[in-house]
Every structure is written in C-alpha cells, then in structure tokens.
Design an enzyme around this catalytic site. Structure first.
Site, PDB file in Angstrom:
ATOM      1  N   GLY A   1       0.749  -1.245   0.000  1.00  0.00           N
ATOM      2  CA  GLY A   1       0.000   0.000   0.000  1.00  0.00           C
ATOM      3  C   GLY A   1       0.776   1.290   0.000  1.00  0.00           C
TER       4      GLY A   1
ATOM      5  N   SER B   1       1.797   8.384   2.218  1.00  0.00           N
ATOM      6  CA  SER B   1       1.202   7.130   2.662  1.00  0.00           C
ATOM      7  C   SER B   1       1.786   6.676   3.994  1.00  0.00           C
ATOM      8  CB  SER B   1       1.448   6.021   1.634  1.00  0.00           C
ATOM      9  OG  SER B   1       1.011   6.387   0.357  1.00  0.00           O
ATOM     10  N   ILE B   2       0.910   6.171   4.863  1.00  0.00           N
ATOM     11  CA  ILE B   2       1.395   5.588   6.114  1.00  0.00           C
ATOM     12  C   ILE B   2       2.319   4.412   5.805  1.00  0.00           C
ATOM     13  CG2 ILE B   2       0.697   4.341   8.191  1.00  0.00           C
ATOM     14  CD1 ILE B   2      -1.863   6.080   8.192  1.00  0.00           C
TER      15      ILE B   2
ATOM     16  N   ILE C   1      -4.461  -1.407   2.577  1.00  0.00           N
ATOM     17  CA  ILE C   1      -5.155  -1.511   1.288  1.00  0.00           C
ATOM     18  C   ILE C   1      -6.597  -1.067   1.472  1.00  0.00           C
ATOM     19  CG2 ILE C   1      -5.864  -3.071  -0.563  1.00  0.00           C
ATOM     20  CD1 ILE C   1      -3.576  -4.953   0.362  1.00  0.00           C
TER      21      ILE C   1
ATOM     22  N   TYR D   1     -10.065   2.236  10.826  1.00  0.00           N
ATOM     23  CA  TYR D   1     -10.562   3.575  11.145  1.00  0.00           C
ATOM     24  C   TYR D   1     -11.789   3.436  12.040  1.00  0.00           C
ATOM     25  CZ  TYR D   1     -12.095   8.386  10.539  1.00  0.00           C
ATOM     26  OH  TYR D   1     -12.489   9.677  10.768  1.00  0.00           O
TER      27      TYR D   1
ATOM     28  N   TYR E   1     -18.231   8.545   4.700  1.00  0.00           N
ATOM     29  CA  TYR E   1     -17.325   7.388   4.683  1.00  0.00           C
ATOM     30  C   TYR E   1     -18.029   6.173   4.083  1.00  0.00           C
ATOM     31  CZ  TYR E   1     -12.991   5.157   6.177  1.00  0.00           C
ATOM     32  OH  TYR E   1     -11.763   4.537   6.196  1.00  0.00           O
TER      33      TYR E   1
ATOM     34  N   LYS F   1     -14.199  -1.503   6.891  1.00  0.00           N
ATOM     35  CA  LYS F   1     -13.316  -1.485   8.055  1.00  0.00           C
ATOM     36  C   LYS F   1     -13.847  -2.389   9.162  1.00  0.00           C
ATOM     37  CE  LYS F   1     -10.178   1.319   6.455  1.00  0.00           C
ATOM     38  NZ  LYS F   1      -8.854   0.757   6.040  1.00  0.00           N
TER      39      LYS F   1
END
Length: 273
Positions: free
Chosen positions: A15, A21-22, A95, A150, A160, A167
């Site tokens: 990802g 990006s984290i 992802i 999240y 969202y 999630k």
C-alpha cells in the site's frame, strides 16, 4: 535514532503509494530498524505512485499483486520468501478503495457492484493474504500482521459510506484469523484505528478537511500523525508486543474516548454569539 528493533526480521509491506502514505513511512522506519522486506501494490496503484523511489531508498524488491487475486497473492508470498531467503516475520495490510466514495455517492445511492468491490479490496484482501500465507506455511513463529483501520468501523461518519462496513469486516477478519494463526504459529494479528490522516486516500473523502479539524480539536493530544502511526506499527512488528493479538488498537490522540473538548465548546459558543 534506530534501536534495531527489527534486526533480522523480514516482511511484506503493502500500500505504499507516495510519501504521504502511512505504508511509505512504515517502510522507511522498518528499514531504519534493520528489517528487510518486499514492497507490493496493485499494478494500477504502482503506475500512479512512486514506489520505485521507495524501493531504492530501502533496497527493497517490488512484487506487484492485485490483493483480490489469489494467484497474485500466491506469487507474492512465494516470491517474498524467495527474495528474502526465508519465512515472513511481519505483514502490513494498508489496502483500501471505494469507487462509491470516489464518485461521490451518498449512502442511500450506493452502486452495489462497487460496494462489493470495496469489501473485496479493502477487507477480504486481508483474509486472502492470510489464507495464502497459511497454505504456504509462510510465517515464522511469533510473526505479526498489522492492518490499518478507522473508527468508522464502530461509529457512523458522514461520507465514509461503504468503507465503514469494509473497516468493520477488516477488524472482524483480524480477530478471527488472529485466533487461528495464534494457535497454529503463534502469529498475532491486529488492526490500528488511526486518526484522520492527510494521505491521498484520506483527502479524497468529501468534507475531509472539516472532519480533520474537528477530530484534532476534540482529541486531547490532537490527531496522531502518520509518522507516529508508523512508529506504532514498528512496535507491533517487534518482539516487544509478542502477546498483543486480536486487538483493534486506537491510535487517535484520545479521540475515541473523548465526549467533548474545551475547543469544541468554545467553537459552538462563539458560533452562537
């Protein structure tokens, strides 16, 4: 300053699209802490992103993989073990994709084919990855899997939409597979519920800037930055957290357990003045 927390460990990081990006920041920190790893992303994301730059910085090979393709994931895990010279110690699942969000669909008008794709890409991909790893016996004992989540998995957040369900499914898969892999190989599986973060994916959500500001004002510590989330991931990959598993770990500056803050009270009071 490096502590060599991951010295001798090898893994897979998914990802990483660009420097925001984290996953990109996790890769840099894992490299600094002594880990070796393979980078992976979907072919389309690789064309859009800058993963080759990260690969050079970390001396990390790239294995493209569509996370919804069992064939691609089988090649990813077998290729990673070949490239790294052994079984895997850690995996980062970062992802997520929603065509409904990208197209601005509100919750009452979701395209159901896109909805199914959201679940497949953003949640079922974790199950696919772990199922492939199990079949290949790809994990070392005491390995660690971290997936980024999240708080919309537990609460309703405007705009969202279908990612909320994705999630929630992601976190459920982490618990179920965490139980299974813990028994089989002492592998732990956790999710991190991160603050709203200014990544390419995050800022693509309608109203993101307003919510980012709201969360920052509500959280006693403010929003947790991507760099801090990367540090948290590294700690979960390390041997310091061997007995942490099947958890959804809040990394949000206290947002999830705060009712109201002085800043929000002041904002509302001033708006009525």
């Amino acid at each position: 300053m490096s502590s060599n927390l991951l010295a001798g460990k090898v893994g897979i990081i998914s990802g990483a699209l660009n420097e925001e990006s984290i996953a990109w920041k996790v890769a840099l920190k894992a490299h600094a802490e002594g880990a070796r790893f393979v980078l992976t992303n979907a072919p389309l994301a690789m064309r859009m992103g800058e993963i080759n730059k990260l690969s050079e910085q970390c001396n990390a090979p790239i294995i493209p993989a569509d996370a919804t393709s069992m064939e691609d994931l089988e090649k990813l895990f077998s290729g990673a073990q070949e490239q790294l010279g052994g079984k895997i110690d850690f995996v980062l699942h970062s992802i997520g994709m929603s065509a409904n969000i990208r197209k601005g669909k509100h919750y009452g008008e979701l395209n159901y084919e896109w909805y199914q794709k959201t679940l497949d890409v953003s949640a079922m991909s974790l199950h696919r990855m772990l199922a492939v790893a199990e079949k290949q016996d790809a994990f070392n004992e005491w390995g660690s899997v971290v997936a980024l989540s999240y708080i919309a998995a537990q609460r309703a957040f405007l705009d969202y939409t279908d990612m909320s369900q994705a999630k929630a499914m992601l976190e459920s898969i982490a618990r179920s597979y965490g139980q299974r892999l813990g028994k089989l190989k002492k592998v732990r599986v956790n999710t991190i519920s991160q603050s709203p973060t200014k990544t390419t994916a995050g800022t693509g959500i309608s109203g993101f800037d307003a919510f980012f500001e709201y969360a920052d004002r509500l959280s006693p510590l403010g929003n947790a930055p991507a760099e801090a989330c990367a540090d948290y991931c590294i700690s979960l990959f390390s041997d310091l957290t061997r007995y942490v598993t099947m958890q959804n770990l809040m990394h949000d500056g206290g947002f999830s357990t705060t009712g109201i803050s002085e800043e929000i009270v002041e904002l509302i009071t001033n708006s009525k003045a």
